[in-house]
Design a protein around this motif. Structure first.
Motif, short mmCIF file in Angstrom:
data_model
loop_
_atom_site.label_atom_id
_atom_site.label_comp_id
_atom_site.label_asym_id
_atom_site.label_seq_id
_atom_site.Cartn_x
_atom_site.Cartn_y
_atom_site.Cartn_z
N ILE A 1 73.00 55.40 12.89
CA ILE A 1 71.75 56.13 12.63
C ILE A 1 71.34 55.95 11.17
N ILE A 2 70.09 55.56 10.98
CA ILE A 2 69.51 55.49 9.64
C ILE A 2 68.57 56.68 9.50
N LEU A 3 68.82 57.49 8.49
CA LEU A 3 67.99 58.66 8.25
C LEU A 3 66.77 58.28 7.41
N LYS A 4 65.74 59.09 7.51
CA LYS A 4 64.54 58.87 6.68
C LYS A 4 64.87 59.09 5.21
N SER A 5 65.75 60.06 4.94
CA SER A 5 66.13 60.40 3.58
C SER A 5 67.54 60.99 3.59
N ALA A 6 68.27 60.81 2.51
CA ALA A 6 69.63 61.37 2.42
C ALA A 6 69.61 62.89 2.57
N ARG A 7 68.56 63.54 2.12
CA ARG A 7 68.49 65.00 2.21
C ARG A 7 68.32 65.47 3.67
N ASP A 8 68.03 64.54 4.57
CA ASP A 8 67.87 64.88 5.99
C ASP A 8 69.20 65.02 6.72
N PRO B 1 71.90 67.17 6.62
CA PRO B 1 72.31 68.44 7.24
C PRO B 1 71.51 68.78 8.50
N ALA B 2 70.21 68.58 8.46
CA ALA B 2 69.37 68.92 9.62
C ALA B 2 69.65 67.97 10.79
N ALA B 3 69.79 66.68 10.49
CA ALA B 3 70.08 65.72 11.55
C ALA B 3 71.45 66.01 12.18
N LEU B 4 72.43 66.31 11.34
CA LEU B 4 73.77 66.61 11.84
C LEU B 4 73.75 67.85 12.73
N ALA B 5 73.03 68.86 12.35
CA ALA B 5 72.94 70.08 13.17
C ALA B 5 72.34 69.77 14.53
N ARG B 6 71.31 68.94 14.57
CA ARG B 6 70.70 68.57 15.85
C ARG B 6 71.65 67.73 16.69
N LEU B 7 72.36 66.79 16.07
CA LEU B 7 73.32 65.95 16.80
C LEU B 7 74.47 66.79 17.35
N GLU B 8 74.91 67.75 16.55
CA GLU B 8 76.03 68.60 16.97
C GLU B 8 75.67 69.42 18.21
N SER B 9 74.41 69.69 18.41
CA SER B 9 73.98 70.48 19.57
C SER B 9 73.93 69.66 20.86
N LEU B 10 74.11 68.35 20.76
CA LEU B 10 74.06 67.49 21.94
C LEU B 10 75.46 67.32 22.52
N ASN C 1 65.12 60.91 25.01
CA ASN C 1 64.69 62.32 25.05
C ASN C 1 65.44 63.24 24.09
N LYS C 2 66.53 62.77 23.52
CA LYS C 2 67.30 63.65 22.62
C LYS C 2 67.45 63.05 21.22
N ILE C 3 68.15 61.94 21.11
CA ILE C 3 68.47 61.40 19.79
C ILE C 3 67.23 60.90 19.06
N GLN C 4 66.41 60.11 19.74
CA GLN C 4 65.26 59.53 19.06
C GLN C 4 64.12 60.53 18.84
N THR C 5 64.26 61.74 19.34
CA THR C 5 63.26 62.78 19.06
C THR C 5 63.62 63.60 17.81
N ILE C 6 64.79 63.34 17.24
CA ILE C 6 65.20 64.06 16.04
C ILE C 6 64.34 63.54 14.88
N GLU C 7 63.57 64.42 14.31
CA GLU C 7 62.57 64.07 13.29
C GLU C 7 63.18 63.34 12.09
N GLU C 8 64.39 63.71 11.70
CA GLU C 8 65.00 63.16 10.49
C GLU C 8 65.52 61.73 10.66
N ILE C 9 65.57 61.25 11.90
CA ILE C 9 66.10 59.91 12.17
C ILE C 9 64.98 58.87 12.06
N GLN C 10 65.24 57.86 11.24
CA GLN C 10 64.28 56.76 11.09
C GLN C 10 64.48 55.73 12.20
N SER C 11 65.77 55.33 12.43
CA SER C 11 66.04 54.34 13.46
C SER C 11 67.50 54.42 13.89
N THR C 12 67.78 53.78 15.03
CA THR C 12 69.14 53.76 15.56
C THR C 12 69.48 52.37 16.05
#
Length: 153
Positions: A75-82, A84-93, A126-137
């Motif tokens: 996973i490539i994030l849009k920004s390094a500051r993203d 914590p939020a991306a991890l929280a969303r991934l952890e819920s899956l 429907n789950k991973i690619q809908t996470i706003e903080e993710i740029q690409s996978t």
């Protein structure tokens, strides 16, 4: 960061025995190592307190439960500051069974388990690619897992 705890050959033997079968009785380990069951108990408790032994787990065979697809997703994030939020969303899956914060090309590397390729496609779309903080996978599907072990004590 905690300092590494020094262990001796008896501790290594106890860890190896418990890693082979966590249900091994202390009395059985004591016979094997020619010490008292109390010694085994004390050593195990010291290793628990030192954080060497973190718990006792049941190993489940995912294939026997119908989880036929294992993949790894970089996973490539849009920004390094993203992170914590991306991890929280991934952890819920539920399908995400491991996650690593990494250096290099990917910010996060996850292990995902699904029942089928169709199910994986739904998780991705429907789950991973809908996470706003993710740029690409990038998804890598595992064909087999010929080596699966933990570190030797």
């Amino acid at each position: 960061m905690a300092e590494n705890t020094q262990i001796d050959d008896l501790d290594r033997g106890i860890l190896s025995g418990l890693m082979d079968n966590a249900r091994t009785a202390y009395a059985e380990l004591a016979k094997q190592f020619h010490v008292s069951p109390g010694t085994i108990h004390v050593r195990v408790e010291k290793m628990r307190q030192a954080g060497i032994i973190e718990g006792t787990r049941v190993e489940i065979n995912p294939k026997q439960l119908g989880y036929d697809v294992t993949c790894f997703i970089g996973i490539i994030l849009k920004s390094a500051r993203d992170y914590p939020a991306a991890l929280a969303r991934l952890e819920s899956l539920d399908e995400v069974v491991e996650a690593y914060y990494t250096t290099g090309h990917y910010s996060i590397f996850i292990k995902v388990m699904c029942r089928s390729i169709d199910a994986l496609q739904q998780v991705l779309i429907n789950k991973i690619q809908t996470i706003e903080e993710i740029q690409s996978t990038e998804t890598l599907i595992s064909l087999q897992n010929p080596i699966s072990r933990t570190i030797k004590p």
